[in-house]
Enzyme design. Sequence first.
Site, PDB file in Angstrom:
ATOM      1  N   SER A   5      -0.246  -7.775   7.727  1.00  0.00           N
ATOM      2  CA  SER A   5      -0.042  -6.931   6.571  1.00  0.00           C
ATOM      3  C   SER A   5       0.727  -7.485   5.591  1.00  0.00           C
ATOM      4  O   SER A   5       0.782  -6.981   4.295  1.00  0.00           O
ATOM      5  CB  SER A   5       0.753  -5.449   6.832  1.00  0.00           C
ATOM      6  OG  SER A   5       1.933  -6.014   7.525  1.00  0.00           O
ATOM      7  N   SER A  10       1.806  -9.812  11.615  1.00  0.00           N
ATOM      8  CA  SER A  10       1.636  -9.669  10.086  1.00  0.00           C
ATOM      9  C   SER A  10       2.521 -10.703   9.259  1.00  0.00           C
ATOM     10  O   SER A  10       2.175 -10.984   8.061  1.00  0.00           O
ATOM     11  CB  SER A  10       2.251  -8.094   9.712  1.00  0.00           C
ATOM     12  OG  SER A  10       1.478  -7.141   9.890  1.00  0.00           O
ATOM     13  N   LYS A  19       8.541  -9.061   0.499  1.00  0.00           N
ATOM     14  CA  LYS A  19       7.436  -8.062   0.918  1.00  0.00           C
ATOM     15  C   LYS A  19       8.080  -6.757   0.424  1.00  0.00           C
ATOM     16  O   LYS A  19       9.162  -6.244   0.691  1.00  0.00           O
ATOM     17  CB  LYS A  19       7.100  -8.054   2.473  1.00  0.00           C
ATOM     18  CG  LYS A  19       6.035  -6.945   3.051  1.00  0.00           C
ATOM     19  CD  LYS A  19       5.934  -7.311   4.531  1.00  0.00           C
ATOM     20  CE  LYS A  19       4.692  -6.356   4.903  1.00  0.00           C
ATOM     21  NZ  LYS A  19       4.578  -6.699   6.381  1.00  0.00           N
TER      22      LYS A  19
END
Length: 484
Positions: free
Chosen positions: A153, A177, A78
């Site tokens: 997210s 997330s 990420k």
Amino acid sequence: MELYQSTIHELQDKIKEGKTTATAITKSVLQRIDAVEEKVHSYIRVMKDEALSAAAEADKEIKKGNIKPLSGISIALKDIVCTKGIATTCGSHILHNFVPPYDASVVEKLRAAGAIFVGKTNMDEFAMGSSTETSYFGPTRNPWDLERIPGGSSGGSAAAVAADECVASIGSDTGGSIRQPAALCGIVGMKPTYGRVSRFGLIAFASSLDQIGPFTKDVEDCAIMMNVLAGYDRRESTSVNIDVPDYRQFAGRDIKGWKIGIPKEYFVEGIDPEVKAAIEASIKTMEKCGAQSVEISLPHTQYCLAVYYIIAPAEASSNLARYDGVKYGFRAPASELLDMYKKTRMQGFGAEVKRRIMIGTYALSAGYYDAYYKKASQVRALIKKDFEEAFKKCDVILTPTTPTPAFKIGEKTDNPLQMYLSDIFTISTNLAGIPGISLPCGFTKSGLPVGVQFLAGHFQEGKLIQVASAYERKAQIEKRRPKL
Ligand code: GLN
């Protein structure tokens, strides 16, 4: 089966038997990225050259017999974890050109374990969101239905695993997330206990809630990743110095006689009927595993969302104060200093981030601090206590991961509250600091994945691997792949 479709443990076996190489795996994954990335947009940056040269190095080591837990395995990160010399944007304009001078601890650990980094994945700006639509770089699409969101997210990291654009990936979870996008993309995602995985080099959103964790194709891979990620780090003040068990040992153990807590507050109105049916079937599966379901109560559940949306923005408003155009990333042109600060923040942050900064600043301001932040912290303590009481009556807790399957792109962008409700079942975990895992438990009639969540007490990730692996074996959820 193609190499890119394999799990970590399948590829490990092949490498050990000399049936494949790090280079072959990396090439296979990069070809897959070439084939589907345009549709899915999992990545902000694909690290093709870096990956191929790391793979060539790995093959030299493998030839010498030096095989590590993730030798040759394609991992996506990420874009919130710092990578030395490689831009780390956090999905934001304000950091679009930020090149960290150091690696996050998890990056160091993964690299030392032999991982090959194939790219940095897309995310909601500063991890604020549930759909990956707030990214400065545009949305990621759900591989199961390109008209839908992948969750957020960490939507890019989840979509990348679901679309076979990497073998496993790293996400961060502040209020759901990792688990929410894992559920919506039909894969496994774990949020470890607060303090279990070092946050050193994780760009901070809400420091008392943030945790790093893995996305994988199955539970055994989750255990393999946790073996690499977990552990004490003296550079991180909330890192906890206790032993890390071999999580892989928990996979395959039976759960006969376990008590599975079903919180009555989690089965109220608003749950999609197909999600509800899949969760009811999951409870039956647990009983077939020899476990017993018991009703439990988490009485402060109704306050979780409100508490989170005071604490998380408050911490974010403080953490994001550092982005003023001086030390990091984007700087707006201006003739004097205050103007430069204002313009940089005005132009550099997106609407959702600004909303959070304003809410957080308000909640922390003199005169309101006691009414909001302090009160929220007190209720947070009660939420934590609810779990402590609950775990006296059960081994693990079972809940839906999300109230609905993946929704349409654009469906909730104009309604922040609706968007916030996507995390209604995951947020309490972060407030309490306990670990949670989401894994696939079925599909809707229209073919969208549904996830079941298990929660355990602090540092009981082993229990989560055990129950999830027992569930995975017994439920035999059809191994479908998204048609891309
Ligand atoms: N969706 C939640 C939020 O917007 C949680 C995000 C997260 O876990 N990073 O804050």
